[in-house]
Scaffold this motif. Structure first.
Motif, PDB file in Angstrom:
ATOM      1  N   ILE A 125      12.569 -31.598 -66.269  1.00 37.99           N
ATOM      2  CA  ILE A 125      11.182 -31.370 -65.891  1.00 37.99           C
ATOM      3  C   ILE A 125      10.773 -32.515 -64.965  1.00 37.99           C
ATOM      4  O   ILE A 125      10.967 -33.686 -65.300  1.00 37.99           O
ATOM      5  CB  ILE A 125      10.261 -31.279 -67.126  1.00 37.99           C
ATOM      6  CG1 ILE A 125       8.806 -31.128 -66.693  1.00 37.99           C
ATOM      7  CG2 ILE A 125      10.430 -32.475 -68.040  1.00 37.99           C
ATOM      8  CD1 ILE A 125       7.865 -30.862 -67.850  1.00 37.99           C
ATOM      9  N   THR A 126      10.261 -32.172 -63.793  1.00 41.71           N
ATOM     10  CA  THR A 126       9.886 -33.180 -62.790  1.00 41.71           C
ATOM     11  C   THR A 126       8.377 -33.131 -62.571  1.00 41.71           C
ATOM     12  O   THR A 126       7.819 -32.059 -62.327  1.00 41.71           O
ATOM     13  CB  THR A 126      10.611 -32.927 -61.458  1.00 41.71           C
ATOM     14  OG1 THR A 126      12.028 -32.948 -61.687  1.00 41.71           O
ATOM     15  CG2 THR A 126      10.255 -33.994 -60.439  1.00 41.71           C
ATOM     16  N   ILE A 127       7.730 -34.298 -62.651  1.00 42.36           N
ATOM     17  CA  ILE A 127       6.271 -34.351 -62.562  1.00 42.36           C
ATOM     18  C   ILE A 127       5.808 -35.370 -61.529  1.00 42.36           C
ATOM     19  O   ILE A 127       6.526 -36.302 -61.176  1.00 42.36           O
ATOM     20  CB  ILE A 127       5.624 -34.684 -63.920  1.00 42.36           C
ATOM     21  CG1 ILE A 127       5.938 -36.148 -64.307  1.00 42.36           C
ATOM     22  CG2 ILE A 127       6.082 -33.726 -65.010  1.00 42.36           C
ATOM     23  CD1 ILE A 127       5.101 -36.655 -65.462  1.00 42.36           C
ATOM     24  N   ASP A 128       4.586 -35.159 -61.066  1.00 37.15           N
ATOM     25  CA  ASP A 128       3.806 -36.155 -60.334  1.00 37.15           C
ATOM     26  C   ASP A 128       2.569 -36.440 -61.176  1.00 37.15           C
ATOM     27  O   ASP A 128       1.994 -35.508 -61.764  1.00 37.15           O
ATOM     28  CB  ASP A 128       3.384 -35.645 -58.957  1.00 37.15           C
ATOM     29  CG  ASP A 128       4.562 -35.447 -58.018  1.00 37.15           C
ATOM     30  OD1 ASP A 128       5.613 -36.076 -58.247  1.00 37.15           O
ATOM     31  OD2 ASP A 128       4.430 -34.643 -57.068  1.00 37.15           O
ATOM     32  N   ALA A 129       2.156 -37.689 -61.251  1.00 35.86           N
ATOM     33  CA  ALA A 129       0.995 -38.030 -62.086  1.00 35.86           C
ATOM     34  C   ALA A 129       0.271 -39.239 -61.521  1.00 35.86           C
ATOM     35  O   ALA A 129       0.851 -40.064 -60.802  1.00 35.86           O
ATOM     36  CB  ALA A 129       1.429 -38.299 -63.529  1.00 35.86           C
TER      37      ALA A 129
ATOM     38  N   GLY B 206      11.462 -27.513 -62.600  1.00 38.91           N
ATOM     39  CA  GLY B 206      12.043 -27.418 -63.927  1.00 38.91           C
ATOM     40  C   GLY B 206      11.159 -26.663 -64.896  1.00 38.91           C
ATOM     41  O   GLY B 206      10.373 -25.784 -64.518  1.00 38.91           O
ATOM     42  N   ARG B 207      11.300 -27.012 -66.188  1.00 35.94           N
ATOM     43  CA  ARG B 207      10.498 -26.350 -67.222  1.00 35.94           C
ATOM     44  C   ARG B 207       9.006 -26.542 -66.951  1.00 35.94           C
ATOM     45  O   ARG B 207       8.582 -27.594 -66.489  1.00 35.94           O
ATOM     46  CB  ARG B 207      10.830 -26.925 -68.597  1.00 35.94           C
ATOM     47  CG  ARG B 207      12.262 -26.737 -69.052  1.00 35.94           C
ATOM     48  CD  ARG B 207      12.417 -27.238 -70.459  1.00 35.94           C
ATOM     49  NE  ARG B 207      11.639 -26.440 -71.411  1.00 35.94           N
ATOM     50  CZ  ARG B 207      11.399 -26.796 -72.666  1.00 35.94           C
ATOM     51  NH1 ARG B 207      11.842 -27.956 -73.126  1.00 35.94           N
ATOM     52  NH2 ARG B 207      10.714 -26.002 -73.476  1.00 35.94           N
ATOM     53  N   PHE B 208       8.235 -25.518 -67.199  1.00 34.66           N
ATOM     54  CA  PHE B 208       6.778 -25.552 -67.031  1.00 34.66           C
ATOM     55  C   PHE B 208       6.355 -25.761 -65.579  1.00 34.66           C
ATOM     56  O   PHE B 208       5.258 -26.253 -65.314  1.00 34.66           O
ATOM     57  CB  PHE B 208       6.139 -26.639 -67.903  1.00 34.66           C
ATOM     58  CG  PHE B 208       6.672 -26.703 -69.302  1.00 34.66           C
ATOM     59  CD1 PHE B 208       6.631 -25.597 -70.126  1.00 34.66           C
ATOM     60  CD2 PHE B 208       7.228 -27.873 -69.803  1.00 34.66           C
ATOM     61  CE1 PHE B 208       7.127 -25.653 -71.411  1.00 34.66           C
ATOM     62  CE2 PHE B 208       7.725 -27.939 -71.089  1.00 34.66           C
ATOM     63  CZ  PHE B 208       7.679 -26.823 -71.902  1.00 34.66           C
TER      64      PHE B 208
ATOM     65  N   ILE C 213      -1.607 -23.443 -67.674  1.00 37.31           N
ATOM     66  CA  ILE C 213      -0.210 -23.116 -67.893  1.00 37.31           C
ATOM     67  C   ILE C 213      -0.072 -21.637 -68.214  1.00 37.31           C
ATOM     68  O   ILE C 213      -0.924 -21.065 -68.898  1.00 37.31           O
ATOM     69  CB  ILE C 213       0.390 -23.971 -69.035  1.00 37.31           C
ATOM     70  CG1 ILE C 213       1.877 -23.663 -69.242  1.00 37.31           C
ATOM     71  CG2 ILE C 213      -0.384 -23.776 -70.329  1.00 37.31           C
ATOM     72  CD1 ILE C 213       2.558 -24.594 -70.218  1.00 37.31           C
ATOM     73  N   GLY C 214       0.984 -21.018 -67.730  1.00 42.94           N
ATOM     74  CA  GLY C 214       1.305 -19.643 -68.076  1.00 42.94           C
ATOM     75  C   GLY C 214       0.206 -18.645 -67.819  1.00 42.94           C
ATOM     76  O   GLY C 214       0.043 -17.696 -68.592  1.00 42.94           O
TER      77      GLY C 214
ATOM     78  N   ALA D 207       5.925 -17.210 -73.321  1.00 43.47           N
ATOM     79  CA  ALA D 207       7.219 -17.599 -72.747  1.00 43.47           C
ATOM     80  C   ALA D 207       7.109 -18.847 -71.883  1.00 43.47           C
ATOM     81  O   ALA D 207       8.075 -19.590 -71.732  1.00 43.47           O
ATOM     82  CB  ALA D 207       7.799 -16.451 -71.930  1.00 43.47           C
ATOM     83  N   ALA D 208       5.911 -19.114 -71.326  1.00 39.14           N
ATOM     84  CA  ALA D 208       5.728 -20.319 -70.517  1.00 39.14           C
ATOM     85  C   ALA D 208       5.801 -21.578 -71.363  1.00 39.14           C
ATOM     86  O   ALA D 208       6.138 -22.652 -70.866  1.00 39.14           O
ATOM     87  CB  ALA D 208       4.394 -20.263 -69.773  1.00 39.14           C
TER      88      ALA D 208
END
Length: 426
Positions: A165-169, A189-191, A211-212, A244-245
């Motif tokens: 899972i790759t994020i920016d914050a 990635g995930r989410f 989300i989702g 599922a998300a």
């Protein structure tokens, strides 16, 4: 007056030249192999794991900062950071205080197993070092060196299963060291596509996560606990989120989720927050599809069922979590001629255990069969309870078909009454 302005301009120019000269000299010194090796050695000793640095530098543009590039903590697997940049509060440095205005971390890869290995190494080192006695002359209330703002750019977390899972914050702290505001976005990635914000209001923090196709919103609070600990509590409401998300890439269940959740964590150290976290949730999933189990087939065949799917109009119940342990209770599922209820637990290893009672209206009348849930979240299975197996066998001899199911129900009741004779198992 003109002469005074001329001298002021000369003084400013001299100061700028001196500042640039000192910065260039420090830049040269920081980039020498001797200095880099010394920093690597001392940092490795401090964290209890080998550390390798690519380059150290002082940047003047766009803002003065100290930076390290190509940082590697050589755990197994390694933790790597493309660049760490710290922008100090220069007024604080001039008065002898170390304060960080902004901390920027770019292109980091953080494997969960590597983080765990680093934590174990640091704990081992801490146990081997005697704690020095506090000096009575020590200044009380010495503040921790925390950045006023932290920017995370392209940070990848790899869990125990290798899922990324790759994020920016972007987060900012208040003068008391607590979070003022934060925002994040999952870019890969995930989410992927998930984003959220947290903003401080008085003594609580409103939270919103998209989300989702739906949202999770509510508020959390942080208050002093007993014996110097902290208590994190909160209430969250989930609306229109695709289930599922939340479980991607695995999809054991699909459908639109509506839920209300309360959470609480009593902890002493920040690292204990997740392990001590407990939640209670009441939920309803509409137009649900349970993957990996065909409950109707399991009832009709009165035997082991693995694979297939079950479509449900609604699935409702309660979820209680303690750390990684998950318990689903008071489950009620309806879909046309099929109805089910039961309780299921999910272990930290994702193993399933529990029991579901399924009722199905057929041409020969209502059929009810008790089933044991087993397998894993990704590969679930259901089969008859032990007592029901005996009853089903007897029912088949008397009257195939309907007698089999009726015998299963009766056999299960007898099995419950004589559980001691069956070794206490299901």
């Amino acid at each position: 007056m003109a002469k005074l302005l001329k001298w002021i301009a000369v003084a400013i120019a001299a100061f700028v030249l001196l500042f640039v000269g000192v910065a260039l000299a420090l830049q040269y010194w920081l980039r020498t192999d001797d200095f880099r090796t010394r920093v690597e050695r001392e940092a490795s000793a401090a964290i209890g794991a080998p550390l390798k640095l690519g380059k150290l530098s002082i940047d003047l543009w766009p803002l003065p900062a100290v930076a390290a590039e190509d940082v590697q903590v050589r755990t197994r697997p390694a933790i790597s950071v493309g660049r760490v940049e710290a922008r100090p509060v220069w007024a604080g440095l001039l008065s002898g205080r170390l304060e960080i205005s902004t901390l920027i971390v770019r292109k980091a890869v953080l494997p969960q197993t590597g983080i765990a290995a680093l934590g174990a190494a640091m704990q081992k080192k801490a146990k081997g070092v005697a704690k020095p006695a506090r000096s009575s002359s020590a200044e009380p209330g010495t503040p921790m060196v925390l950045p006023q703002r932290a920017i995370l750019d392209d940070i990848t977390w790899i869990d125990e299963k290798g899922q990324r899972i790759t994020i920016d914050a972007d987060a900012a702290l208040g003068d008391d060291g607590l979070l003022d505001k934060a925002e994040f976005k999952v870019v890969q990635g995930r989410f992927a596509g998930t984003n959220g914000t947290v903003r401080r209001e008085s003594d609580h923090w409103p939270v919103r996560v998209n989300i989702g196709g739906g949202r999770i919103a509510g508020k959390v609070q942080l208050q002093p606990g007993k014996s110097g600990g902290q208590v994190l509590s909160g209430q969250l409401k989930t609306e229109g989120v695709e289930v599922a998300a939340l479980t991607a890439p695995s999809k054991p269940l699909t459908g639109k989720l509506e839920a209300s959740t309360t959470l609480r964590s009593d902890f002493r150290e920040p690292g204990q927050l997740v392990d001590m976290l407990g939640t209670q949730t009441r939920f309803t999933v509409r137009d649900a599809v349970v993957q990996g189990i065909d409950l109707q087939k399991a009832v009709q065949t009165v035997g082991l069922s693995r694979g297939g799917m079950t479509r449900l109009e609604t699935l409702a119940g309660q979820v209680v979590t303690r750390g990684k342990q998950v318990d689903l209770t008071n489950l009620v599922a309806t879909s046309g001629k099929l109805a089910a209820n039961g309780n299921v637990s999910i272990s930290p290893a994702q193993a399933l255990s529990g029991r579901v009672n399924v009722d199905l209206d057929t041409r020969k009348g209502a059929v009810g069969v008790p089933l044991v849930v087993g397998g894993t979240l990704d590969d679930p299975s259901v089969m008859l309870t032990r007592g029901a197996m005996v009853g089903a066998a007897v029912g088949t001899l008397v009257m195939p078909g309907a007698g089999t199911a009726a015998g299963a129900t009766t056999g299960d009741r007898i099995g419950e009454s004589l559980r001691g004779l069956f070794g206490g198992g299901k």
